[in-house]
Design a protein around this motif. Structure first.
Motif, mmCIF file in Angstrom:
data_model
loop_
_atom_site.group_PDB
_atom_site.id
_atom_site.type_symbol
_atom_site.label_atom_id
_atom_site.label_comp_id
_atom_site.label_asym_id
_atom_site.label_seq_id
_atom_site.Cartn_x
_atom_site.Cartn_y
_atom_site.Cartn_z
ATOM 1 N N UNK A 82 69.037 28.186 46.592
ATOM 2 C CA UNK A 82 69.009 29.215 47.244
ATOM 3 C C UNK A 82 69.469 29.036 49.249
ATOM 4 N N UNK A 83 69.220 30.013 49.967
ATOM 5 C CA UNK A 83 70.498 30.093 50.843
ATOM 6 C C UNK A 83 69.424 31.197 52.132
ATOM 7 N N UNK A 84 69.758 30.392 53.173
ATOM 8 C CA UNK A 84 68.526 30.989 54.176
ATOM 9 C C UNK A 84 69.613 30.701 55.374
ATOM 10 N N UNK A 100 68.007 36.581 55.747
ATOM 11 C CA UNK A 100 68.817 36.065 54.531
ATOM 12 C C UNK A 100 68.878 35.488 53.536
ATOM 13 N N UNK A 101 67.283 35.034 53.420
ATOM 14 C CA UNK A 101 66.802 34.165 52.540
ATOM 15 C C UNK A 101 66.425 34.601 51.279
ATOM 16 N N UNK A 102 66.900 33.641 51.041
ATOM 17 C CA UNK A 102 66.333 33.917 49.015
ATOM 18 C C UNK A 102 66.688 32.701 48.649
ATOM 19 N N UNK A 103 65.768 32.849 47.098
ATOM 20 C CA UNK A 103 65.739 31.636 46.306
ATOM 21 C C UNK A 103 65.310 31.950 44.598
ATOM 22 N N UNK A 104 65.850 30.841 44.032
ATOM 23 C CA UNK A 104 65.441 31.152 42.115
ATOM 24 C C UNK A 104 64.807 31.749 42.502
ATOM 25 N N UNK A 105 64.455 32.442 40.978
ATOM 26 C CA UNK A 105 62.920 32.277 40.932
ATOM 27 C C UNK A 105 61.929 31.382 40.470
ATOM 28 N N UNK A 106 62.136 30.730 40.320
ATOM 29 C CA UNK A 106 61.716 29.091 38.907
ATOM 30 C C UNK A 106 61.237 27.958 40.590
ATOM 31 N N UNK A 112 57.923 26.214 48.710
ATOM 32 C CA UNK A 112 60.079 26.268 49.461
ATOM 33 C C UNK A 112 59.430 26.467 50.717
ATOM 34 N N UNK A 113 59.404 28.177 50.055
ATOM 35 C CA UNK A 113 59.546 29.097 51.214
ATOM 36 C C UNK A 113 59.004 28.790 52.773
ATOM 37 N N UNK A 114 57.432 27.924 52.573
ATOM 38 C CA UNK A 114 56.916 27.660 53.428
ATOM 39 C C UNK A 114 57.938 26.264 54.676
ATOM 40 N N UNK A 115 58.027 25.506 53.459
ATOM 41 C CA UNK A 115 58.930 24.168 54.243
ATOM 42 C C UNK A 115 60.435 24.797 54.607
ATOM 43 N N UNK A 116 60.820 25.380 54.373
ATOM 44 C CA UNK A 116 61.749 25.783 54.700
ATOM 45 C C UNK A 116 61.885 26.251 56.153
ATOM 46 N N UNK A 117 60.810 27.412 56.163
ATOM 47 C CA UNK A 117 60.630 28.244 57.567
ATOM 48 C C UNK A 117 60.162 27.285 58.386
ATOM 49 N N UNK A 118 59.461 26.231 58.114
ATOM 50 C CA UNK A 118 59.132 25.516 58.883
ATOM 51 C C UNK A 118 60.218 24.398 59.683
ATOM 52 N N UNK A 119 60.832 23.834 58.621
ATOM 53 C CA UNK A 119 62.357 22.962 59.433
ATOM 54 C C UNK A 119 63.287 23.435 60.434
ATOM 55 N N UNK A 120 63.130 25.272 59.853
ATOM 56 C CA UNK A 120 64.253 26.354 60.758
ATOM 57 C C UNK A 120 63.360 26.539 62.054
ATOM 58 N N UNK A 121 62.108 26.710 61.809
ATOM 59 C CA UNK A 121 61.487 26.927 63.014
ATOM 60 C C UNK A 121 61.525 25.976 64.260
#
Length: 199
Positions: A82-84, A100-106, A112-121
């Protein structure tokens, strides 16, 4: 003041966020094909026909000091999932948006989203000393709205008829934010949630 547009790799346990490059094109298309994400009418996911314009726009925003895009890489197999990006950057007022965040359905609903947001925040509040991080989504994107609330963000309001989307439809945009004084508590909550997710 730190340079908010410095390319940086943010490393997590499940994913790495790496600076977006043109070479990520094929990986992004495979991720978007996982669930045929481009069929979701209320969000903008690139297709084979639009991916080059999508990437050009991301890089143009970065050159103009308004965006810092990332590819989301699965640490287990090195696959792009995905991308963000940081967007609508206002470094003078130390504010930015994560979007602009989206991830593969699988990989949706896998932590995944929780960790991505944690890293960005964490990077935004602890390295860039941001005073507020914003999130915006379409009124009809209920899954995204609920995911943003689960992060600990609060709803600021709704921008009615905010813009005209790619289909010519009038979009109402829901605005959320996390402010600097809330980060310590939000961080604890996110770390608790991530500790419950199986590897």
């Amino acid at each position: 003041m730190p340079n908010w547009l410095n390319s940086i790799k943010l490393e997590g346990k499940k994913v790495d966020l790496v600076p977006l490059e043109k070479s990520h094109r094929e990986g992004l298309m495979k991720a978007a094909a996982d669930g045929e994400l481009w069929n979701i009418w209320y969000t903008l996911i690139p297709t084979e026909e639009t991916i080059d314009t999508y990437l050009e726009n991301a890089f143009r925003e970065q050159e103009n000091g308004k965006s810092l895009p990332f590819a989301v890489v699965n640490k287990a197999d090195g696959r792009i999932i995905g991308t963000t990006r940081y967007c609508n950057i206002d470094s003078a007022n130390r504010r930015l948006e994560i979007g602009h965040t989206w991830y593969a359905k699988s990989v949706q609903r896998t932590g995944v989203n929780t960790e991505c947001k944690y890293l960005l925040l964490r990077h935004a509040f602890e390295s860039l000393h941001t005073i507020a991080v914003e999130f915006r989504t379409n009124w009809f994107n209920y899954r995204s709205r609920n995911a943003i609330l689960r992060l600990g963000a609060k709803q600021d309001g709704v921008l009615r008829n905010h813009r005209i989307d790619q289909q010519g439809l009038l979009r109402d945009t829901v605005v959320f934010s996390i402010i600097q004084s809330e980060w310590k508590t939000v961080k604890m909550s996110l770390e608790f949630e991530m500790s419950k997710v199986r590897p």
